[in-house]
Design an enzyme around this catalytic site. Structure first.
Site, PDB file in Angstrom:
ATOM      1  N   SER A 106      58.410   2.680 105.177  1.00  0.00           N
ATOM      2  CA  SER A 106      57.859   3.528 106.233  1.00  0.00           C
ATOM      3  C   SER A 106      58.408   3.130 107.597  1.00  0.00           C
ATOM      4  CB  SER A 106      56.333   3.405 106.259  1.00  0.00           C
ATOM      5  OG  SER A 106      55.788   4.008 107.413  1.00  0.00           O
ATOM      6  N   TYR A 147      48.675  -0.753 106.490  1.00  0.00           N
ATOM      7  CA  TYR A 147      49.641   0.140 105.835  1.00  0.00           C
ATOM      8  C   TYR A 147      51.063  -0.339 106.106  1.00  0.00           C
ATOM      9  CZ  TYR A 147      52.504   4.243 104.912  1.00  0.00           C
ATOM     10  OH  TYR A 147      53.481   5.080 104.445  1.00  0.00           O
TER      11      TYR A 147
END
Length: 349
Positions: free
Chosen positions: A140, A165
């Site tokens: 990401s 995350y």
């Protein structure tokens, strides 16, 4: 015919990737736990679009629809995942399954360890037990965290993630490198920037803004609108992945210098790429395109920056462009229109 495992196939990118791979003569096996992080009906709608009778979905039951198969599994179930690898003998694996959402990681950090770390470890262990030609996995853009060195390059520091995350995605990169080193699993990590398009997630800005405008409600825009994102249309994303799948990295990359090591390459069969549009868009311009597509103005409520969020994302994606010979080509206006048309059609149904 090559066989690809797509984890997270009921998800946004996984669904679009499966459709493209099927059109390009791959056999696809999809896996998803169909959790309720967002409305499972959207996940069922994607699977139905792929030809599956979702009323027949049961845990650990393989369903077929032409060259595509689907099985409901959780990545934390190592024994069942390994049994699937043993039975299917995959050529390639594309791991897109993950607990998504930066903001949700503030509420439920344990789910990110379960899905994104334990689950990914189980994929790595299965690739070790039943070797594949190439493992492609989702990282990401959030790994860049506090870095303001834009555009973000794959060799920038990623040592300051802002939420669990992002930390879990950085962990995935390090885990994949260790398995490439120990067990010769050719691995490529993709740092996704903001992906949008039809069947997009309802927790993403495009869906939230569009839904609010259609329902004539207020919606929140953070940091008083002073934000930008490297929005990339999903068709361009999955075209990039499709081209990357057969291009596994090789050992002894001459561009890697162990005396001056860089994060994106290795002496082992491992590499990291940014995958985005290389063209950041101001958030308010994004809102304007939704307004144009719907033919109405939005009711905006400006708010301060949210905890764990960043002001701007901007990808340097030259390395991936050079590697696969493809650049994103969808204009923002066209991509937003495609989403809006699909959204309006879905609420009619």
């Amino acid at each position: 015919m090559k066989k690809v495992l797509v984890t997270g196939m009921a998800g946004f990118i996984g669904f679009h990737l499966a459709k493209l791979l099927l059109k390009n003569n791959y056999e696809v096996v999809g896996l998803d736990n169909i959790n309720d992080y967002y409305d499972p009906n959207l996940k069922f709608a994607r699977l139905e679009n792929l030809g599956f009778d979702t009323s027949k979905i049961e845990y650990n039951k393989l369903l077929k629809a032409g060259k595509c198969s689907f099985i409901k599994l959780d990545l934390t179930d190592l024994d069942t995942i390994k049994a699937l690898f043993e039975k299917e003998q995959f050529d390639y694996v594309v791991n897109l399954a993950a607990q998504a959402g930066v903001r949700y990681s503030l509420e439920n950090p344990h789910s990110y360890v379960d899905s994104n770390i334990t689950g990914f470890l189980n994929i790595l262990e299965s690739c070790r037990a039943y070797p594949v030609e190439h493992l492609v996995f989702a990282s990401s853009s959030s790994v860049y965290g506090l870095s303001e060195e834009v555009p973000f390059h794959e060799d920038n520091s990623t040592d300051h993630p802002l939420a669990m995350y992002a930390a879990s995605k950085k962990a995935n990169e390090m885990m994949a490198h260790s398995y490439a080193n120990l067990y010769n699993i050719p691995s490529t990590g993709l740092r996704f920037f903001t992906v949008y398009g039809p069947y997009g997630r309802p927790d993403m800005a495009l869906h939230i803004f569009t839904k609010a405008m259609v329902e004539d409600r207020e919606f929140e825009v953070f940091n008083n609108g002073d934000m930008s994102r490297d929005f990339t249309y999903v068709a361009d994303i999955v075209e990039s992945i499709k081209r990357l799948i057969p291009l596994a990295p090789k050992e002894n990359n001459p561009e890697f210098d162990p005396k001056k090591p860089t994060p994106s390459k290795s002496t082992k069969a491992y590499q990291i790429f940014n995958i985005g549009n290389n063209s950041p868009v101001a958030l308010m311009d994004f809102v304007l395109q939704i307004e144009k597509a719907l033919g109405k103005k939005g009711k905006i409520k400006f708010k301060p920056m949210q905890l764990g969020d960043v002001q701007s994302t901007y990808a340097n994606v030259e390395s991936l462009f050079d590697y696969i010979g493809f650049k994103p080509e969808t204009k923002l206006e066209d991509g937003v229109k495609e989403f809006v048309n699909q959204y309006l059609e879905s609420i009619k149904k």
